[in-house]
Design a protein around this motif. Structure first.
Motif, PDB file in Angstrom:
ATOM      1  N   GLU A 155       4.159  30.642 -20.602  1.00  0.00           N
ATOM      2  CA  GLU A 155       4.806  29.335 -20.397  1.00  0.00           C
ATOM      3  C   GLU A 155       5.143  29.179 -18.914  1.00  0.00           C
ATOM      4  O   GLU A 155       5.985  29.895 -18.377  1.00  0.00           O
ATOM      5  CB  GLU A 155       6.077  29.182 -21.256  1.00  0.00           C
ATOM      6  N   VAL A 175       8.722  29.124 -17.592  1.00  0.00           N
ATOM      7  CA  VAL A 175       9.335  30.449 -17.761  1.00  0.00           C
ATOM      8  C   VAL A 175       8.802  31.395 -16.679  1.00  0.00           C
ATOM      9  O   VAL A 175       9.564  32.166 -16.079  1.00  0.00           O
ATOM     10  CB  VAL A 175       9.032  31.001 -19.182  1.00  0.00           C
ATOM     11  N   TYR A 219      10.733  33.435 -13.730  1.00  0.00           N
ATOM     12  CA  TYR A 219      10.534  34.885 -13.650  1.00  0.00           C
ATOM     13  C   TYR A 219      10.134  35.293 -12.226  1.00  0.00           C
ATOM     14  O   TYR A 219      10.676  36.256 -11.671  1.00  0.00           O
ATOM     15  CB  TYR A 219       9.464  35.329 -14.652  1.00  0.00           C
ATOM     16  N   GLU A 223      13.105  35.051  -9.935  1.00  0.00           N
ATOM     17  CA  GLU A 223      14.126  36.092 -10.125  1.00  0.00           C
ATOM     18  C   GLU A 223      13.619  37.488  -9.771  1.00  0.00           C
ATOM     19  O   GLU A 223      14.404  38.367  -9.435  1.00  0.00           O
ATOM     20  CB  GLU A 223      14.600  36.080 -11.592  1.00  0.00           C
ATOM     21  N   THR A 224      12.302  37.686  -9.874  1.00  0.00           N
ATOM     22  CA  THR A 224      11.734  39.018  -9.660  1.00  0.00           C
ATOM     23  C   THR A 224      11.471  39.287  -8.184  1.00  0.00           C
ATOM     24  O   THR A 224      11.757  40.374  -7.674  1.00  0.00           O
ATOM     25  CB  THR A 224      10.426  39.165 -10.465  1.00  0.00           C
ATOM     26  N   PRO A 253      25.096  26.261  -9.973  1.00  0.00           N
ATOM     27  CA  PRO A 253      24.748  26.041 -11.389  1.00  0.00           C
ATOM     28  C   PRO A 253      24.420  24.583 -11.725  1.00  0.00           C
ATOM     29  O   PRO A 253      23.534  24.326 -12.536  1.00  0.00           O
ATOM     30  CB  PRO A 253      26.010  26.496 -12.135  1.00  0.00           C
ATOM     31  N   ARG A 295      16.391  22.121 -13.984  1.00  0.00           N
ATOM     32  CA  ARG A 295      15.839  22.460 -15.308  1.00  0.00           C
ATOM     33  C   ARG A 295      15.681  21.215 -16.183  1.00  0.00           C
ATOM     34  O   ARG A 295      14.724  21.097 -16.942  1.00  0.00           O
ATOM     35  CB  ARG A 295      16.740  23.495 -15.998  1.00  0.00           C
ATOM     36  N   GLU A 301      22.489  27.392 -20.369  1.00  0.00           N
ATOM     37  CA  GLU A 301      22.343  28.176 -19.130  1.00  0.00           C
ATOM     38  C   GLU A 301      23.433  27.786 -18.123  1.00  0.00           C
ATOM     39  O   GLU A 301      23.948  28.632 -17.394  1.00  0.00           O
ATOM     40  CB  GLU A 301      20.940  28.004 -18.527  1.00  0.00           C
ATOM     41  N   GLU A 306      26.111  30.311 -16.498  1.00  0.00           N
ATOM     42  CA  GLU A 306      26.185  30.545 -15.052  1.00  0.00           C
ATOM     43  C   GLU A 306      27.520  30.103 -14.449  1.00  0.00           C
ATOM     44  O   GLU A 306      27.937  30.612 -13.416  1.00  0.00           O
ATOM     45  CB  GLU A 306      25.042  29.790 -14.352  1.00  0.00           C
ATOM     46  N   PRO A 347      15.091  40.228 -15.363  1.00  0.00           N
ATOM     47  CA  PRO A 347      14.223  39.047 -15.334  1.00  0.00           C
ATOM     48  C   PRO A 347      13.231  38.974 -16.497  1.00  0.00           C
ATOM     49  O   PRO A 347      12.963  37.892 -17.018  1.00  0.00           O
ATOM     50  CB  PRO A 347      13.472  39.183 -13.999  1.00  0.00           C
ATOM     51  N   LEU A 348      12.709  40.116 -16.919  1.00  0.00           N
ATOM     52  CA  LEU A 348      11.743  40.109 -18.012  1.00  0.00           C
ATOM     53  C   LEU A 348      12.419  39.732 -19.339  1.00  0.00           C
ATOM     54  O   LEU A 348      11.883  38.930 -20.118  1.00  0.00           O
ATOM     55  CB  LEU A 348      11.075  41.489 -18.137  1.00  0.00           C
ATOM     56  N   ARG A 355      15.087  37.980 -19.576  1.00  0.00           N
ATOM     57  CA  ARG A 355      15.447  36.560 -19.440  1.00  0.00           C
ATOM     58  C   ARG A 355      14.240  35.683 -19.766  1.00  0.00           C
ATOM     59  O   ARG A 355      14.360  34.671 -20.466  1.00  0.00           O
ATOM     60  CB  ARG A 355      15.936  36.256 -18.024  1.00  0.00           C
ATOM     61  N   ALA A 356      13.069  36.076 -19.255  1.00  0.00           N
ATOM     62  CA  ALA A 356      11.846  35.307 -19.512  1.00  0.00           C
ATOM     63  C   ALA A 356      11.535  35.289 -21.014  1.00  0.00           C
ATOM     64  O   ALA A 356      11.159  34.258 -21.570  1.00  0.00           O
ATOM     65  CB  ALA A 356      10.680  35.888 -18.722  1.00  0.00           C
ATOM     66  N   ARG A 396      13.886  32.889 -22.706  1.00  0.00           N
ATOM     67  CA  ARG A 396      13.523  31.484 -22.430  1.00  0.00           C
ATOM     68  C   ARG A 396      12.251  31.085 -23.179  1.00  0.00           C
ATOM     69  O   ARG A 396      12.130  29.958 -23.643  1.00  0.00           O
ATOM     70  CB  ARG A 396      13.340  31.286 -20.918  1.00  0.00           C
ATOM     71  N   PHE A 397      11.311  32.017 -23.289  1.00  0.00           N
ATOM     72  CA  PHE A 397      10.073  31.740 -24.018  1.00  0.00           C
ATOM     73  C   PHE A 397      10.378  31.381 -25.474  1.00  0.00           C
ATOM     74  O   PHE A 397       9.912  30.369 -25.996  1.00  0.00           O
ATOM     75  CB  PHE A 397       9.135  32.955 -23.954  1.00  0.00           C
ATOM     76  N   TRP A 398      11.184  32.218 -26.131  1.00  0.00           N
ATOM     77  CA  TRP A 398      11.456  31.988 -27.555  1.00  0.00           C
ATOM     78  C   TRP A 398      12.383  30.804 -27.775  1.00  0.00           C
ATOM     79  O   TRP A 398      12.311  30.132 -28.809  1.00  0.00           O
ATOM     80  CB  TRP A 398      11.983  33.264 -28.207  1.00  0.00           C
ATOM     81  N   LYS A 416      12.311  28.063 -26.016  1.00  0.00           N
ATOM     82  CA  LYS A 416      11.370  26.940 -25.925  1.00  0.00           C
ATOM     83  C   LYS A 416      10.559  26.832 -27.220  1.00  0.00           C
ATOM     84  O   LYS A 416      10.346  25.745 -27.747  1.00  0.00           O
ATOM     85  CB  LYS A 416      10.446  27.237 -24.727  1.00  0.00           C
TER      86      LYS A 416
END
Lengths: 225, 225
Positions: A65, A68, A72, A75-76, A88, A95, B71, B75, B88-89, B91-92, B95-97, B99
């Motif tokens: 996605e 997403v 990522y 943030e990475t 925020p 977003r 979110e 925050e 980050p992973l 978090r991704a 966010r994926f699920w 969505k």
């Protein structure tokens, strides 16, 4: 940095925003071009839910996605350029409009492109309503987030070229300077950012692709260019 | 903390996740109940794009779209409990699920609820496919993010009650323990979290509402409870 691979197609605007993001962050990566008519077993393995590009593979782990993936990446690889602001409220605003682009702006322009007759008139009306909301949000600002290039510029970036290409492919005009002065000014500014300018898909190939798509739908094209 | 107001309806599951989030963070707020058949001028002013609840008003500034609001809450009031993980992973993945829930799971269950005959059979098949993907993702975990209650539990939280209520209102069974063991175990665990348990809309009122909605569509109900 680890091993980074991007599954994309040459033409997908959702993959393109990820390309821009990786280049802006200076992330080195390998590109795997997919043919959506004949998806690779890797794509089906890495994105079993949607079976779509883009997929970012980071050290063997897939992220799917495009919105997403953008967060990522932000943030990475978070030294130097940041896409999302720190505040925020500004993040929530970004977003909100990103969701609006993906759920409403893009689908309405896509429907306009893929239809004809009355359906197309309706789709056009809806697309223009959506674009007017984007125009209003952008008004008075240089980039979507203000003075600084950021997240929403990547998300709305496709608007800088794809509608113009669709117009050339199918004589489907949507964006003009009179109705969308802020968007048209931003399109030029955005298009001048080096990483953006250097990474568009080939325009002639896109025109041909869109032209063939409409012909494949049996849509009569009044004045193809 | 500033002044916080939440525009919601008594029954909206998208507003409910925001209620849970605010209560879990210990944010004091004022509730404004909207009647969607007669939207207030405030709602139209604060959410001119979608004209929907929930809207969170923080010091007079509106934030719209429930996932964006979650979110924002995470925050803004970020001492103590955090909804999204740090990694980050992870978090991704969340966010994926999230969505996937909002774009596919909820719409497919809604279509199942709002249709009949062949349309309903198709909607049911699609809803079950989506739920199986959720079941697979949840397998072997206590909460959606692992051991700790978090963001995705708030997002998928509606599943713990709404499908059961719809079943009571319209004899529409979807979730059973045999096909969805992980989801059913999670539903109990999730439902036992005090803030969750204390803030569901009234079940009898929801059953009546859903029953009336289906009657309003002219749908024959074989065995209402």
């Amino acid at each position: 940095m680890g091993e980074v691979k991007l599954f994309r197609t040459w033409s997908s605007l959702f993959a393109l925003r990820v390309v821009w993001a990786l280049k802006l962050k200076g992330v080195e990566y390998e590109t795997i071009y997919e043919d959506l008519a004949n998806k690779s077993s890797s794509l089906l393995e890495y994105n079993p839910v949607h079976k779509k590009v883009p997929v970012l593979l980071h050290n063997g782990i897939p992220i799917c996605e495009s919105l997403v993936i953008l967060e990522y990446i932000d943030e990475t690889w978070n030294k130097g350029v940041r896409f999302l602001p720190e505040d925020p409220l500004a993040r929530a605003t970004a977003r909100f409009w990103a969701k609006f682009n993906d759920e409403q702006v893009f689908p309405s322009l896509f429907r306009y492109f893929m239809s004809q007759g009355e359906d197309q008139d309706k789709a056009k009306e809806n697309a223009l309503e959506n674009l007017k909301l984007v125009e209003e949000h952008l008004k008075g600002k240089k980039f979507f987030g203000g003075e600084k290039f950021g997240f929403l510029d990547l998300v709305f970036g496709w608007l800088a070229r794809y509608p113009g290409i669709v117009n050339k492919a199918g004589n489907l005009k949507l964006l003009d300077k009179q109705m969308f002065p802020s968007l048209c000014t931003w399109m030029e500014l955005f298009g001048d950012v080096p990483v953006i300018k250097e990474n568009w898909p080939d325009e002639e190939a896109l025109i041909l692709k869109f032209h063939e798509t409409r012909q494949g739908l049996g849509i009569y094209i009044s004045s193809p260019n």
